[in-house]
Design a protein around this motif. Structure first.
Motif, PDB file in Angstrom:
ATOM      1  N   LEU A   1       0.836  -1.202   0.000  1.00  0.00           N
ATOM      2  CA  LEU A   1       0.000   0.000   0.000  1.00  0.00           C
ATOM      3  C   LEU A   1       0.869   1.249   0.000  1.00  0.00           C
ATOM      4  CD1 LEU A   1      -2.814  -1.070   2.493  1.00  0.00           C
ATOM      5  CD2 LEU A   1      -2.874  -1.076  -0.010  1.00  0.00           C
ATOM      6  N   HIS A   2       2.001   1.173   0.680  1.00  0.00           N
ATOM      7  CA  HIS A   2       2.946   2.300   0.697  1.00  0.00           C
ATOM      8  C   HIS A   2       3.455   2.570  -0.724  1.00  0.00           C
ATOM      9  CE1 HIS A   2       5.849   5.015   2.534  1.00  0.00           C
ATOM     10  NE2 HIS A   2       6.786   4.438   1.802  1.00  0.00           N
ATOM     11  N   ALA A   3       3.780   1.507  -1.453  1.00  0.00           N
ATOM     12  CA  ALA A   3       4.244   1.657  -2.842  1.00  0.00           C
ATOM     13  C   ALA A   3       3.135   2.236  -3.726  1.00  0.00           C
ATOM     14  CB  ALA A   3       4.712   0.307  -3.382  1.00  0.00           C
ATOM     15  N   ILE A   4       1.910   1.775  -3.518  1.00  0.00           N
ATOM     16  CA  ILE A   4       0.774   2.312  -4.282  1.00  0.00           C
ATOM     17  C   ILE A   4       0.594   3.799  -3.971  1.00  0.00           C
ATOM     18  CG2 ILE A   4      -1.736   2.231  -4.572  1.00  0.00           C
ATOM     19  CD1 ILE A   4      -1.519  -0.832  -4.120  1.00  0.00           C
ATOM     20  N   ALA A   5       0.719   4.174  -2.698  1.00  0.00           N
ATOM     21  CA  ALA A   5       0.578   5.585  -2.315  1.00  0.00           C
ATOM     22  C   ALA A   5       1.636   6.438  -3.015  1.00  0.00           C
ATOM     23  CB  ALA A   5       0.676   5.731  -0.795  1.00  0.00           C
ATOM     24  N   HIS A   6       2.865   5.919  -3.128  1.00  0.00           N
ATOM     25  CA  HIS A   6       3.906   6.651  -3.859  1.00  0.00           C
ATOM     26  C   HIS A   6       3.528   6.802  -5.329  1.00  0.00           C
ATOM     27  CE1 HIS A   6       7.230   7.571  -1.178  1.00  0.00           C
ATOM     28  NE2 HIS A   6       6.893   6.482  -0.503  1.00  0.00           N
ATOM     29  N   GLN A   7       2.972   5.752  -5.927  1.00  0.00           N
ATOM     30  CA  GLN A   7       2.539   5.840  -7.319  1.00  0.00           C
ATOM     31  C   GLN A   7       1.421   6.864  -7.461  1.00  0.00           C
ATOM     32  OE1 GLN A   7       1.404   1.822  -8.210  1.00  0.00           O
ATOM     33  NE2 GLN A   7       3.516   1.072  -8.257  1.00  0.00           N
ATOM     34  N   ARG A   8       0.492   6.858  -6.505  1.00  0.00           N
ATOM     35  CA  ARG A   8      -0.654   7.778  -6.587  1.00  0.00           C
ATOM     36  C   ARG A   8      -0.228   9.235  -6.484  1.00  0.00           C
ATOM     37  NH1 ARG A   8      -4.265   8.042  -8.890  1.00  0.00           N
ATOM     38  NH2 ARG A   8      -5.824   8.778  -7.450  1.00  0.00           N
ATOM     39  N   VAL A   9       0.678   9.580  -5.539  1.00  0.00           N
ATOM     40  CA  VAL A   9       1.086  10.988  -5.439  1.00  0.00           C
ATOM     41  C   VAL A   9       1.866  11.402  -6.693  1.00  0.00           C
ATOM     42  CG1 VAL A   9       1.014  11.221  -2.918  1.00  0.00           C
ATOM     43  CG2 VAL A   9       3.135  10.477  -4.015  1.00  0.00           C
ATOM     44  N   ALA A  10       2.618  10.469  -7.276  1.00  0.00           N
ATOM     45  CA  ALA A  10       3.325  10.788  -8.524  1.00  0.00           C
ATOM     46  C   ALA A  10       2.320  11.063  -9.642  1.00  0.00           C
ATOM     47  CB  ALA A  10       4.260   9.645  -8.911  1.00  0.00           C
ATOM     48  N   GLU A  11       1.276  10.245  -9.721  1.00  0.00           N
ATOM     49  CA  GLU A  11       0.238  10.451 -10.741  1.00  0.00           C
ATOM     50  C   GLU A  11      -0.477  11.782 -10.547  1.00  0.00           C
ATOM     51  OE1 GLU A  11      -0.686   5.665 -10.745  1.00  0.00           O
ATOM     52  OE2 GLU A  11      -2.283   7.040 -10.149  1.00  0.00           O
ATOM     53  N   LEU A  12      -0.833  12.082  -9.296  1.00  0.00           N
ATOM     54  CA  LEU A  12      -1.571  13.312  -9.010  1.00  0.00           C
ATOM     55  C   LEU A  12      -0.740  14.546  -9.323  1.00  0.00           C
ATOM     56  CD1 LEU A  12      -3.193  12.213  -5.631  1.00  0.00           C
ATOM     57  CD2 LEU A  12      -4.294  12.291  -7.880  1.00  0.00           C
ATOM     58  N   ALA A  13       0.528  14.524  -8.923  1.00  0.00           N
ATOM     59  CA  ALA A  13       1.388  15.673  -9.189  1.00  0.00           C
ATOM     60  C   ALA A  13       1.663  15.808 -10.688  1.00  0.00           C
ATOM     61  CB  ALA A  13       2.691  15.543  -8.405  1.00  0.00           C
ATOM     62  N   ALA A  14       1.792  14.683 -11.397  1.00  0.00           N
ATOM     63  CA  ALA A  14       2.057  14.730 -12.837  1.00  0.00           C
ATOM     64  C   ALA A  14       0.899  15.362 -13.595  1.00  0.00           C
ATOM     65  CB  ALA A  14       2.345  13.335 -13.371  1.00  0.00           C
ATOM     66  N   CYS A  15      -0.330  15.045 -13.207  1.00  0.00           N
ATOM     67  CA  CYS A  15      -1.476  15.628 -13.918  1.00  0.00           C
ATOM     68  C   CYS A  15      -1.945  16.931 -13.276  1.00  0.00           C
ATOM     69  CB  CYS A  15      -2.627  14.623 -14.016  1.00  0.00           C
ATOM     70  SG  CYS A  15      -3.623  14.444 -12.528  1.00  0.00           S
ATOM     71  N   ASP A  16      -1.378  17.275 -12.093  1.00  0.00           N
ATOM     72  CA  ASP A  16      -1.760  18.488 -11.372  1.00  0.00           C
ATOM     73  C   ASP A  16      -3.260  18.513 -11.102  1.00  0.00           C
ATOM     74  OD1 ASP A  16      -1.553  22.070 -11.843  1.00  0.00           O
ATOM     75  OD2 ASP A  16      -1.100  20.875 -10.066  1.00  0.00           O
ATOM     76  N   CYS A  17      -3.769  17.369 -10.651  1.00  0.00           N
ATOM     77  CA  CYS A  17      -5.203  17.253 -10.397  1.00  0.00           C
ATOM     78  C   CYS A  17      -5.465  16.243  -9.279  1.00  0.00           C
ATOM     79  CB  CYS A  17      -5.939  16.816 -11.661  1.00  0.00           C
ATOM     80  SG  CYS A  17      -5.452  15.183 -12.253  1.00  0.00           S
ATOM     81  N   LEU A  18      -6.636  16.340  -8.678  1.00  0.00           N
ATOM     82  CA  LEU A  18      -7.100  15.341  -7.710  1.00  0.00           C
ATOM     83  C   LEU A  18      -8.126  14.488  -8.434  1.00  0.00           C
ATOM     84  CD1 LEU A  18      -7.554  17.372  -4.413  1.00  0.00           C
ATOM     85  CD2 LEU A  18      -5.723  15.796  -5.009  1.00  0.00           C
ATOM     86  N   ASP A  19      -7.814  13.222  -8.594  1.00  0.00           N
ATOM     87  CA  ASP A  19      -8.678  12.348  -9.368  1.00  0.00           C
ATOM     88  C   ASP A  19      -8.600  10.945  -8.792  1.00  0.00           C
ATOM     89  OD1 ASP A  19     -10.164  11.084 -11.300  1.00  0.00           O
ATOM     90  OD2 ASP A  19      -8.742  11.417 -12.923  1.00  0.00           O
ATOM     91  N   HIS A  20      -9.753  10.402  -8.393  1.00  0.00           N
ATOM     92  CA  HIS A  20      -9.793   9.056  -7.818  1.00  0.00           C
ATOM     93  C   HIS A  20      -9.839   7.957  -8.886  1.00  0.00           C
ATOM     94  CE1 HIS A  20     -10.055  10.071  -3.585  1.00  0.00           C
ATOM     95  NE2 HIS A  20     -10.921  11.022  -3.885  1.00  0.00           N
TER      96      HIS A  20
END
Length: 194
Positions: free
Chosen positions: A72-91
């Motif tokens: 889950l920690h690795a997934i969280a790192h992937q998620r913050v990278a995705e969010l920052a890359a698109c500059d958006c909050l998206d579930h």
């Protein structure tokens, strides 16, 4: 042109009319390479990646301890990278079998404390973080351009066993024992006195 797919990450700054067409057209064979490429570009860009900067502990202090899960920690790192890359909050990037809370803030003296306060103040986020059926957690933070991006990914599972309280210390008794040679000398003097 039917093999082209529109890929779009919409924020207030990027919002466009639907008639303007896709923001980026990607041929069908290249779609599988798009996300890893964007993620690799983001990971190589100058951003500060942090484990979670105390976010997991802050969540435990605000709610209750959970088992920190490496996946889950690795997934969280992937998620913050995705969010920052698109500059958006998206579930829409949430992984199957998980739940998540995501947020960002900027210009805060205590970004972690602020995001936890935001989640406590939000009924849906607070309900998710209060749900004790989610016994596993992994959190991450990334800072990009002064913006702090946060993600905590949760999964069902038992809560960790409570830590037993330490036993109360036993009061120290005075040491009345005599060293062996002192006892021997005391016994010898008692014998000599008789």
């Amino acid at each position: 042109m039917s093999d082209l797919t529109g890929v779009r990450c919409v924020t207030a700054l990027l919002a466009r009319r639907a008639s303007a067409g896709p923001l980026l057209a990607v041929p069908r064979p290249m779609r599988a390479l798009l996300f890893p490429g964007v993620l690799l570009f983001f990971l190589l860009s100058p951003v500060a990646v942090r484990a979670d900067d105390g976010l997991t502990s802050a969540i435990a202090n605000a709610y209750f301890p959970r088992t920190v899960d490496a996946n889950l920690h690795a997934i969280a790192h992937q998620r913050v990278a995705e969010l920052a890359a698109c500059d958006c909050l998206d579930h829409s990037g949430m992984r199957s079998g998980t739940a998540e809370v995501i947020a960002y803030n900027m210009g805060m003296p205590n970004p972690v404390g602020e995001v936890v306060s935001q989640w406590i103040g939000s009924p849906s986020h607070n309900a998710l973080l209060s749900d004790q059926s989610y016994g596993k957690i992994g959190c991450a933070e990334v800072v990009s351009g002064g913006t702090h991006w946060f993600a905590c990914v949760l999964a069902k599972g038992p809560l960790p066993a409570p830590v037993a309280a330490a036993a109360a210390p036993v009061a120290a008794l005075p040491n009345t024992a005599l060293a062996f040679h002192e006892r021997f000398a005391a016994a010898r003097s008692a014998i000599e006195v008789r």
